[in-house]
Scaffold this active site. Structure first.
Site, mmCIF file in Angstrom:
data_model
loop_
_atom_site.group_PDB
_atom_site.id
_atom_site.type_symbol
_atom_site.label_atom_id
_atom_site.label_comp_id
_atom_site.label_asym_id
_atom_site.label_seq_id
_atom_site.Cartn_x
_atom_site.Cartn_y
_atom_site.Cartn_z
ATOM 1 C CE LYS A 116 -4.072 -1.954 2.196
ATOM 2 N NZ LYS A 116 -5.219 -1.577 3.016
ATOM 3 C CD GLU A 200 -4.634 6.347 4.381
ATOM 4 O OE1 GLU A 200 -4.169 5.710 3.446
ATOM 5 O OE2 GLU A 200 -5.812 6.196 4.781
ATOM 6 N NE ARG A 292 -8.736 -9.001 -4.097
ATOM 7 C CZ ARG A 292 -9.709 -8.271 -3.586
ATOM 8 N NH1 ARG A 292 -10.878 -8.211 -4.176
ATOM 9 N NH2 ARG A 292 -9.530 -7.561 -2.486
HETATM 10 P P1 ADP Z 1 -8.397 -3.262 3.092
HETATM 11 O O1 ADP Z 1 -7.329 -3.438 2.058
HETATM 12 O O2 ADP Z 1 -8.112 -3.975 4.355
HETATM 13 O O3 ADP Z 1 -9.780 -3.480 2.554
HETATM 14 P P2 ADP Z 1 -8.707 -0.396 2.761
HETATM 15 O O4 ADP Z 1 -7.530 0.486 2.666
HETATM 16 O O5 ADP Z 1 -9.399 -0.761 1.486
HETATM 17 O O6 ADP Z 1 -8.294 -1.733 3.530
HETATM 18 O O7 ADP Z 1 -9.770 0.222 3.757
HETATM 19 C C1 ADP Z 1 -10.928 -0.473 4.123
HETATM 20 C C2 ADP Z 1 -11.920 0.472 4.759
HETATM 21 O O8 ADP Z 1 -11.359 1.116 5.906
HETATM 22 C C3 ADP Z 1 -12.399 1.608 3.891
HETATM 23 O O9 ADP Z 1 -13.425 1.217 3.016
HETATM 24 C C4 ADP Z 1 -12.851 2.626 4.921
HETATM 25 O O10 ADP Z 1 -14.113 2.282 5.442
HETATM 26 C C5 ADP Z 1 -11.840 2.451 6.010
HETATM 27 N N1 ADP Z 1 -10.730 3.408 5.867
HETATM 28 C C6 ADP Z 1 -9.544 3.188 5.264
HETATM 29 N N2 ADP Z 1 -8.771 4.293 5.296
HETATM 30 C C7 ADP Z 1 -9.463 5.245 5.939
HETATM 31 C C8 ADP Z 1 -9.223 6.618 6.316
HETATM 32 N N3 ADP Z 1 -8.060 7.225 6.050
HETATM 33 N N4 ADP Z 1 -10.202 7.287 6.985
HETATM 34 C C9 ADP Z 1 -11.377 6.687 7.290
HETATM 35 N N5 ADP Z 1 -11.663 5.416 6.977
HETATM 36 C C10 ADP Z 1 -10.738 4.690 6.308
#
Ligand code: ADP
Length: 451
Positions: A116, A200, A292
């Site tokens: 990431k 973040e 994917r």
């Molecule tokens: P994963 O790869 O585990 O699915 P993601 O990066 O896609 O992780 O994040 C999954 C979820 O976590 C997002 O859909 C959101 O709900 C929450 N999330 C991720 N980053 C943030 C952020 N910076 N602020 C608020 N919520 C977040």
């Protein structure tokens, strides 16, 4: 085109891939663990190979067993589905070294986006807004705290190798930061074998909006509009829809262009998803890219009338993308509900067991992707997804009415399912109004209480 595709997966997605292969006139090979002997994917495939005992690490995750199964059965390509080895660069590499085509991007593309931190850097370099945060991974606790203070609390500490909603910790203030940081690193190491984390800004009420993209080997990358996956529990998606009630054509064009530009930069081939958080003020930020096919791909298929899995296979075989989407416009509205064998009123505890009665919903605009049947025993070893109910309507209202009808007439007995819970969620005034964000379920604990 390939002559025979091995599906390195199980459950509904294995069936989904078998169907796509059938339409393309390609033979199929199912692989299965000892717990999946009675599975439909085994029955529907032309060939089948048992690859080991029930635990996934001894079967579905065993690269040598999968390659051997392909060689024995004469498969010339492998479709990884989602989960398991779908985003494993080593698997993609091993396939290539064994002269079996991996249906997906290259190992190099998986690596670039799978980490990431590197994906964030690539996005920033492409001029795509990323969530404000650390430049790269941070190791030193004191430095991490300074970075967090610079960003402003609350912050989210995320595992570089994270996925599936795991490996994330919120720190609300400077006091709780150091502990959260340490916990996040320990968790990341335990879950992903990599302690690397980055920081973040934690957005208060974002929507999760993702863009489906598709690239071919002839240098063309296109997008197929967005999916809104804001209805989540513990960062895991439960309901998805397309188009997003919060995205107009101008925003779709901008997000779509950004997603295509990012994929273009690495010459991306295959199906992929670029995930964004859409903030309350309309600004959006790149979050990550999944390399994917996604669980929720059917909602895009319903509004674009385009078979993403078939296209993945065609593109992997070297054929050019066939699809034209005029101005990125989609038709009607689609919603997907994930039905799990879990007890929503007991903290979503898994409820494996034998299905005694099974009657799926039907009618116009209703699609059910599932591997279950009456008499099927849901094994305790894997994901508890039983079925995906996908509806399509000319308008969001029509789609919602169809989802009601579909959930009401979906009969699964013998195991506890999330159907009654999903029924309540889609009736909630905020969901009906299309006004949800990723904290919607958290704000409504009543939805988790038995009636
Ligand atoms: P994963 O790869 O585990 O699915 P993601 O990066 O896609 O992780 O994040 C999954 C979820 O976590 C997002 O859909 C959101 O709900 C929450 N999330 C991720 N980053 C943030 C952020 N910076 N602020 C608020 N919520 C977040």
């Amino acid at each position: 085109m390939f002559t025979k595709v091995l599906i390195a997966n199980r459950g509904e997605i294995a069936l989904r891939v078998i169907r796509a292969c059938r339409e393309l006139g390609v033979a199929t090979v199912a692989v299965y663990s000892e717990a999946d002997r009675e599975s439909l994917h085994v029955r529907f495939a032309d060939d089948d190979v048992c690859i080991g005992p029930a635990p996934a690490r001894l079967s579905y995750l065993r690269i040598p067993a999968l390659i051997a199964a392909a060689e024995i059965t004469g498969a010339d390509a492998i479709h990884p589905g989602y989960g398991f080895l779908a985003e494993n660069a080593e698997f993609a590499e091993t396939c290539a070294a064994s002269a079996v085509t991996f249906i997906g991007p290259t190992a190099d593309q998986i690596r670039k986006m799978g980490d990431k931190v590197s994906a964030r850097t690539l996005a920033a370099e492409a001029g795509i807004p990323v969530v404000p945060g650390s430049k790269g991974a941070v190791e030193d606790p004191a430095e991490a705290r300074r970075v967090a203070e610079g960003i402003g609390f609350p912050v989210l500490i995320k595992a570089a190798a994270g996925g599936g909603g795991k490996g994330m910790r919120v720190a609300l203030d400077a006091e709780s930061f150091s502990r959260a940081f340490q916990l996040a690193r320990n968790e990341a190491l335990a879950a992903f074998g990599n302690a690397e984390v980055y920081i973040e800004k934690y957005l208060a009420r974002p929507r999760h909006v993702e863009i489906q993209i598709m690239g071919d080997q002839h240098g063309r990358v296109m997008h197929l509009g967005e999916r809104d996956c804001s209805v989540q529990r513990r960062h895991q998606k439960l309901i998805e829809e397309s188009p997003s009630p919060a995205v107009d054509q101008a925003l779709r064009d901008r997000m779509g262009d950004d997603a295509v530009r990012l994929a273009d930069r690495i010459g991306y081939v295959g199906a992929g998803t670029v995930e964004f958080l859409l903030d309350e003020d309309g600004s959006y930020y790149f979050m990550e890219m999944n390399t994917r096919i996604q669980v929720e791909h059917p909602v895009t298929e319903m509004v674009t009338n385009f078979d993403l899995v078939k296209e993945q296979i065609r593109v992997a075989a070297g054929e050019p993308l066939q699809f034209e989407i005029k101005g990125g416009r989609v038709r009607g509205h689609a919603i997907e509900c994930r039905v799990n064998a879990e007890d929503p009123y007991r903290n979503f505890q898994p409820s494996p067991g034998t299905i005694t009665t099974y009657h799926p919903p039907g009618g116009p605009g209703v699609r059910v992707d599932t591997h279950i049947y009456a008499g099927y025993t849901v094994p305790p070893y894997y994901d508890s997804l039983l079925a995906k109910v996908i509806v399509h309507g000319n308008t969001r209202e029509e789609a919602l009415a169809r989802m009601h009808q579909a959930l009401d007439s979906f009969i699964i007995e013998g195991v506890t399912t999330t159907i009654p819970f999903l029924r309540r969620v889609i009736e909630h005034p905020d969901f009906v109004a299309g006004q949800v964000d990723t904290k919607f379920l958290e704000r409504n604990p009543d939805l988790f209480k038995a009636e």
